[in-house]
Design a protein around this motif. Sequence first.
Motif, PDB file in Angstrom:
ATOM      1  N   MET A 161       0.799  -1.227   0.000  1.00 23.47           N
ATOM      2  CA  MET A 161       0.000   0.000   0.000  1.00 23.47           C
ATOM      3  C   MET A 161       0.835   1.283   0.000  1.00 23.47           C
ATOM      4  O   MET A 161       0.501   2.237  -0.709  1.00 23.47           O
ATOM      5  CB  MET A 161      -0.984  -0.004   1.181  1.00 23.47           C
ATOM      6  N   PRO A 162       1.938   1.375   0.754  1.00 21.41           N
ATOM      7  CA  PRO A 162       2.729   2.616   0.685  1.00 21.41           C
ATOM      8  C   PRO A 162       3.352   2.876  -0.683  1.00 21.41           C
ATOM      9  O   PRO A 162       3.711   4.021  -0.979  1.00 21.41           O
ATOM     10  CB  PRO A 162       3.822   2.392   1.750  1.00 21.41           C
ATOM     11  N   LEU A 163       3.487   1.842  -1.519  1.00 17.24           N
ATOM     12  CA  LEU A 163       4.127   2.006  -2.821  1.00 17.24           C
ATOM     13  C   LEU A 163       3.134   2.348  -3.936  1.00 17.24           C
ATOM     14  O   LEU A 163       3.548   2.732  -5.028  1.00 17.24           O
ATOM     15  CB  LEU A 163       4.874   0.720  -3.203  1.00 17.24           C
ATOM     16  N   VAL A 164       1.847   2.220  -3.660  1.00 18.10           N
ATOM     17  CA  VAL A 164       0.830   2.447  -4.688  1.00 18.10           C
ATOM     18  C   VAL A 164       0.557   3.944  -4.812  1.00 18.10           C
ATOM     19  O   VAL A 164       0.443   4.643  -3.798  1.00 18.10           O
ATOM     20  CB  VAL A 164      -0.460   1.683  -4.333  1.00 18.10           C
ATOM     21  N   PRO A 165       0.435   4.476  -6.035  1.00 14.68           N
ATOM     22  CA  PRO A 165       0.165   5.921  -6.209  1.00 14.68           C
ATOM     23  C   PRO A 165      -1.146   6.348  -5.543  1.00 14.68           C
ATOM     24  O   PRO A 165      -2.131   5.606  -5.570  1.00 14.68           O
ATOM     25  CB  PRO A 165       0.078   6.077  -7.737  1.00 14.68           C
ATOM     26  N   ASP A 166      -1.139   7.533  -4.969  1.00 12.55           N
ATOM     27  CA  ASP A 166      -2.316   8.059  -4.257  1.00 12.55           C
ATOM     28  C   ASP A 166      -2.864   9.266  -5.025  1.00 12.55           C
ATOM     29  O   ASP A 166      -2.829  10.393  -4.548  1.00 12.55           O
ATOM     30  CB  ASP A 166      -1.927   8.438  -2.823  1.00 12.55           C
ATOM     31  N   ARG A 167      -3.405   9.023  -6.202  1.00 11.02           N
ATOM     32  CA  ARG A 167      -4.027  10.097  -6.994  1.00 11.02           C
ATOM     33  C   ARG A 167      -5.067   9.464  -7.918  1.00 11.02           C
ATOM     34  O   ARG A 167      -4.838   8.397  -8.495  1.00 11.02           O
ATOM     35  CB  ARG A 167      -2.983  10.850  -7.812  1.00 11.02           C
ATOM     36  N   PRO A 168      -6.243  10.111  -8.071  1.00 14.80           N
ATOM     37  CA  PRO A 168      -7.276   9.574  -8.962  1.00 14.80           C
ATOM     38  C   PRO A 168      -6.846   9.676 -10.416  1.00 14.80           C
ATOM     39  O   PRO A 168      -6.209  10.647 -10.829  1.00 14.80           O
ATOM     40  CB  PRO A 168      -8.499  10.448  -8.658  1.00 14.80           C
ATOM     41  N   LEU A 169      -7.214   8.676 -11.184  1.00 14.35           N
ATOM     42  CA  LEU A 169      -6.831   8.633 -12.589  1.00 14.35           C
ATOM     43  C   LEU A 169      -7.897   9.215 -13.513  1.00 14.35           C
ATOM     44  O   LEU A 169      -7.620   9.498 -14.675  1.00 14.35           O
ATOM     45  CB  LEU A 169      -6.539   7.178 -12.999  1.00 14.35           C
ATOM     46  N   TRP A 170      -9.129   9.385 -13.004  1.00 16.38           N
ATOM     47  CA  TRP A 170     -10.219   9.930 -13.814  1.00 16.38           C
ATOM     48  C   TRP A 170     -11.175  10.696 -12.901  1.00 16.38           C
ATOM     49  O   TRP A 170     -11.940  10.105 -12.169  1.00 16.38           O
ATOM     50  CB  TRP A 170     -10.961   8.809 -14.542  1.00 16.38           C
ATOM     51  N   GLY A 171     -11.087  12.013 -12.916  1.00 15.82           N
ATOM     52  CA  GLY A 171     -11.908  12.810 -12.013  1.00 15.82           C
ATOM     53  C   GLY A 171     -11.620  12.440 -10.571  1.00 15.82           C
ATOM     54  O   GLY A 171     -10.460  12.350 -10.166  1.00 15.82           O
ATOM     55  N   GLN A 326     -18.309   2.878  -9.376  1.00 18.81           N
ATOM     56  CA  GLN A 326     -17.870   4.263  -9.187  1.00 18.81           C
ATOM     57  C   GLN A 326     -17.587   4.932 -10.526  1.00 18.81           C
ATOM     58  O   GLN A 326     -18.050   6.038 -10.809  1.00 18.81           O
ATOM     59  CB  GLN A 326     -16.608   4.309  -8.330  1.00 18.81           C
ATOM     60  N   ALA A 327     -16.809   4.247 -11.354  1.00 23.61           N
ATOM     61  CA  ALA A 327     -16.468   4.806 -12.664  1.00 23.61           C
ATOM     62  C   ALA A 327     -17.709   4.950 -13.538  1.00 23.61           C
ATOM     63  O   ALA A 327     -17.869   5.947 -14.263  1.00 23.61           O
ATOM     64  CB  ALA A 327     -15.430   3.914 -13.352  1.00 23.61           C
ATOM     65  N   GLY A 328     -18.619   3.956 -13.473  1.00 29.49           N
ATOM     66  CA  GLY A 328     -19.834   4.033 -14.274  1.00 29.49           C
ATOM     67  C   GLY A 328     -20.728   5.192 -13.888  1.00 29.49           C
ATOM     68  O   GLY A 328     -21.243   5.922 -14.753  1.00 29.49           O
ATOM     69  N   VAL A 329     -20.938   5.376 -12.585  1.00 28.66           N
ATOM     70  CA  VAL A 329     -21.777   6.489 -12.121  1.00 28.66           C
ATOM     71  C   VAL A 329     -21.132   7.825 -12.467  1.00 28.66           C
ATOM     72  O   VAL A 329     -21.813   8.788 -12.867  1.00 28.66           O
ATOM     73  CB  VAL A 329     -22.037   6.364 -10.611  1.00 28.66           C
ATOM     74  N   HIS A 330     -19.804   7.925 -12.349  1.00 29.29           N
ATOM     75  CA  HIS A 330     -19.123   9.168 -12.705  1.00 29.29           C
ATOM     76  C   HIS A 330     -19.274   9.453 -14.202  1.00 29.29           C
ATOM     77  O   HIS A 330     -19.506  10.597 -14.613  1.00 29.29           O
ATOM     78  CB  HIS A 330     -17.640   9.071 -12.342  1.00 29.29           C
ATOM     79  N   GLY A 331     -19.171   8.389 -15.030  1.00 23.56           N
ATOM     80  CA  GLY A 331     -19.361   8.587 -16.460  1.00 23.56           C
ATOM     81  C   GLY A 331     -20.777   9.022 -16.804  1.00 23.56           C
ATOM     82  O   GLY A 331     -20.970   9.923 -17.641  1.00 23.56           O
ATOM     83  N   LEU A 332     -21.781   8.422 -16.177  1.00 20.60           N
ATOM     84  CA  LEU A 332     -23.168   8.829 -16.418  1.00 20.60           C
ATOM     85  C   LEU A 332     -23.414  10.260 -15.941  1.00 20.60           C
ATOM     86  O   LEU A 332     -24.198  10.995 -16.557  1.00 20.60           O
ATOM     87  CB  LEU A 332     -24.119   7.860 -15.704  1.00 20.60           C
ATOM     88  N   TRP A 335     -22.175  12.537 -18.507  1.00 19.09           N
ATOM     89  CA  TRP A 335     -22.972  12.462 -19.731  1.00 19.09           C
ATOM     90  C   TRP A 335     -24.361  13.061 -19.548  1.00 19.09           C
ATOM     91  O   TRP A 335     -24.817  13.883 -20.348  1.00 19.09           O
ATOM     92  CB  TRP A 335     -23.063  11.001 -20.166  1.00 19.09           C
ATOM     93  N   LEU A 336     -25.056  12.664 -18.439  1.00 23.96           N
ATOM     94  CA  LEU A 336     -26.455  13.049 -18.261  1.00 23.96           C
ATOM     95  C   LEU A 336     -26.700  13.961 -17.072  1.00 23.96           C
ATOM     96  O   LEU A 336     -27.853  14.326 -16.811  1.00 23.96           O
ATOM     97  CB  LEU A 336     -27.318  11.780 -18.100  1.00 23.96           C
ATOM     98  N   GLY A 337     -25.662  14.319 -16.332  1.00 24.19           N
ATOM     99  CA  GLY A 337     -25.838  15.174 -15.160  1.00 24.19           C
ATOM    100  C   GLY A 337     -26.449  14.411 -14.000  1.00 24.19           C
ATOM    101  O   GLY A 337     -26.222  13.205 -13.825  1.00 24.19           O
ATOM    102  N   ASP A 338     -27.292  15.088 -13.191  1.00 24.69           N
ATOM    103  CA  ASP A 338     -27.902  14.461 -12.009  1.00 24.69           C
ATOM    104  C   ASP A 338     -28.807  13.300 -12.387  1.00 24.69           C
ATOM    105  O   ASP A 338     -28.936  12.322 -11.641  1.00 24.69           O
ATOM    106  CB  ASP A 338     -28.686  15.495 -11.208  1.00 24.69           C
ATOM    107  N   ALA A 339     -29.469  13.381 -13.532  1.00 26.34           N
ATOM    108  CA  ALA A 339     -30.325  12.278 -13.969  1.00 26.34           C
ATOM    109  C   ALA A 339     -29.495  11.016 -14.197  1.00 26.34           C
ATOM    110  O   ALA A 339     -29.923   9.905 -13.876  1.00 26.34           O
ATOM    111  CB  ALA A 339     -31.058  12.668 -15.248  1.00 26.34           C
ATOM    112  N   GLY A 340     -28.297  11.188 -14.741  1.00 25.47           N
ATOM    113  CA  GLY A 340     -27.415  10.045 -14.938  1.00 25.47           C
ATOM    114  C   GLY A 340     -26.998   9.408 -13.626  1.00 25.47           C
ATOM    115  O   GLY A 340     -26.873   8.185 -13.535  1.00 25.47           O
ATOM    116  N   VAL A 341     -26.763  10.238 -12.615  1.00 26.27           N
ATOM    117  CA  VAL A 341     -26.417   9.711 -11.293  1.00 26.27           C
ATOM    118  C   VAL A 341     -27.545   8.851 -10.745  1.00 26.27           C
ATOM    119  O   VAL A 341     -27.324   7.747 -10.229  1.00 26.27           O
ATOM    120  CB  VAL A 341     -26.098  10.867 -10.320  1.00 26.27           C
ATOM    121  N   MET A 342     -28.795   9.337 -10.861  1.00 23.21           N
ATOM    122  CA  MET A 342     -29.925   8.589 -10.332  1.00 23.21           C
ATOM    123  C   MET A 342     -30.128   7.284 -11.087  1.00 23.21           C
ATOM    124  O   MET A 342     -30.351   6.227 -10.477  1.00 23.21           O
ATOM    125  CB  MET A 342     -31.194   9.434 -10.412  1.00 23.21           C
ATOM    126  N   VAL A 343     -30.022   7.326 -12.413  1.00 22.32           N
ATOM    127  CA  VAL A 343     -30.195   6.104 -13.203  1.00 22.32           C
ATOM    128  C   VAL A 343     -29.111   5.083 -12.851  1.00 22.32           C
ATOM    129  O   VAL A 343     -29.400   3.905 -12.600  1.00 22.32           O
ATOM    130  CB  VAL A 343     -30.161   6.428 -14.714  1.00 22.32           C
TER     131      VAL A 343
END
Length: 425
Positions: A161-171, A326-332, A335-343
């Motif tokens: 764990m200490p060797l793994v990068p600590d930064r998000p790769l997409w948003g 997580q990645a799917g909800v972020h992508g929606l 794409w669709l804003g708050d409606a995408g989050v709910m779907v």
Amino acid sequence: MDVSEATGAASALTSLAVALGCGLLMGIERERRKSVGPDARPVMAGMRSFALASLTGASAAFLNSQVLLAVGAAFIGLLSVVAYAYDRSDAPGITTEIALFMAYLIGVLSVHQPMLASGLTVAVTGLLAARESLHQFARDWLRPGEIQGGLILAALALLVMPLVPDRPLWGPVLNPQLVLRLLVVLLMIQSLAHLGRRLLQARQAVALSAVASGFVSSTATIGSLGMELRAGQIPVRLQAGAALLSCVGTTTQILVIGATVQPAWIVPLWLPALAGSTVAAVWGGWMVWRYAVVNTGETASAKAPDTELFRLRDAALIVLLLTAIQAGVHGLRLWLGDAGVMVGTLVAALADIHAVAAALLTIGVPGSNEATNIVRALGAAMLLHAFSKSTVAWASGGWRYALALAPGLFAHTLAFVGVLALMVI
């Protein structure tokens, strides 16, 4: 003598007193080892030797000479080597020799950090006194699978764990450090639950086994208990109670995941998690205790087979599912804003509520503009997930099983959702 000299003398006396007390405490334990117990034998150092070693370290520290400190350490080390070389017992050990050297170092530490020296002495003496218990724990109680699991968990937490990068790769998502941290958290939860089952009595182990399985997948646990119900003569309410106990893991793990992915959510989530878990624990526990077969009084670990400390494959699949959703909800959302989050939330809730929580809680923090929508989406997902669990119960165990489970299941869900809405909205 002026005030500063008096203060310095008092401080010196205090340090020497701490060093003396620390040496005596460790020496008393080693002194008793000489004459107490079936394997009593002479040891190289007793109460006086440990007290003198600690006072020697303190005196060397007061003289503020690095050379003298090194000479003292070398002298204690040489004494330990000579004593070990002349030990003619069948199974010579080096515990006393290491402890004597530790007493010298504690004496040095008493001058600079007396509180730390005292705490360290208590810890060291406790380790020395727990010799038989620790040996019995390592030899007789631990199973090979548990040792292997502990080594894997330690390697992941301390080396990888200490060797793994600590930064998000997409948003805000796809953070490798966060993914590994979630895996370690799940493995630790499974490990603690496994050890708890080993320590508790048989009927208690039934309840804890259901709770522990809920941390892996409450839905899968409900389905498994339902299939057992169809296969054998088991009371419906006993299986329903165990299934409801697995839901304790649902709300508790939402809190754990929330604290891991977005620590700011731990404040508004702890009370809803407590409310939901309490309802599930009390309701399910009452059903299990009422309908369980009376136990024999044996502990669950008395005849425990060699089982794994955790299921790495299951935990890894859960983490991959959490990350993918997580990645799917972020992508929606992009794409669709708050409606995408709910779907995305409602679709994902049919499979796993923990993944939904992990995805939603990364969107914003409490008090932000997104907080209200996050709570509404999480509440809707929880209710849909409860309906999904009831359907699984009906499909796996029949309508009586689903009917016995559903009231407690929806009560536990509404307790979580209601308290969360009152705290955030």
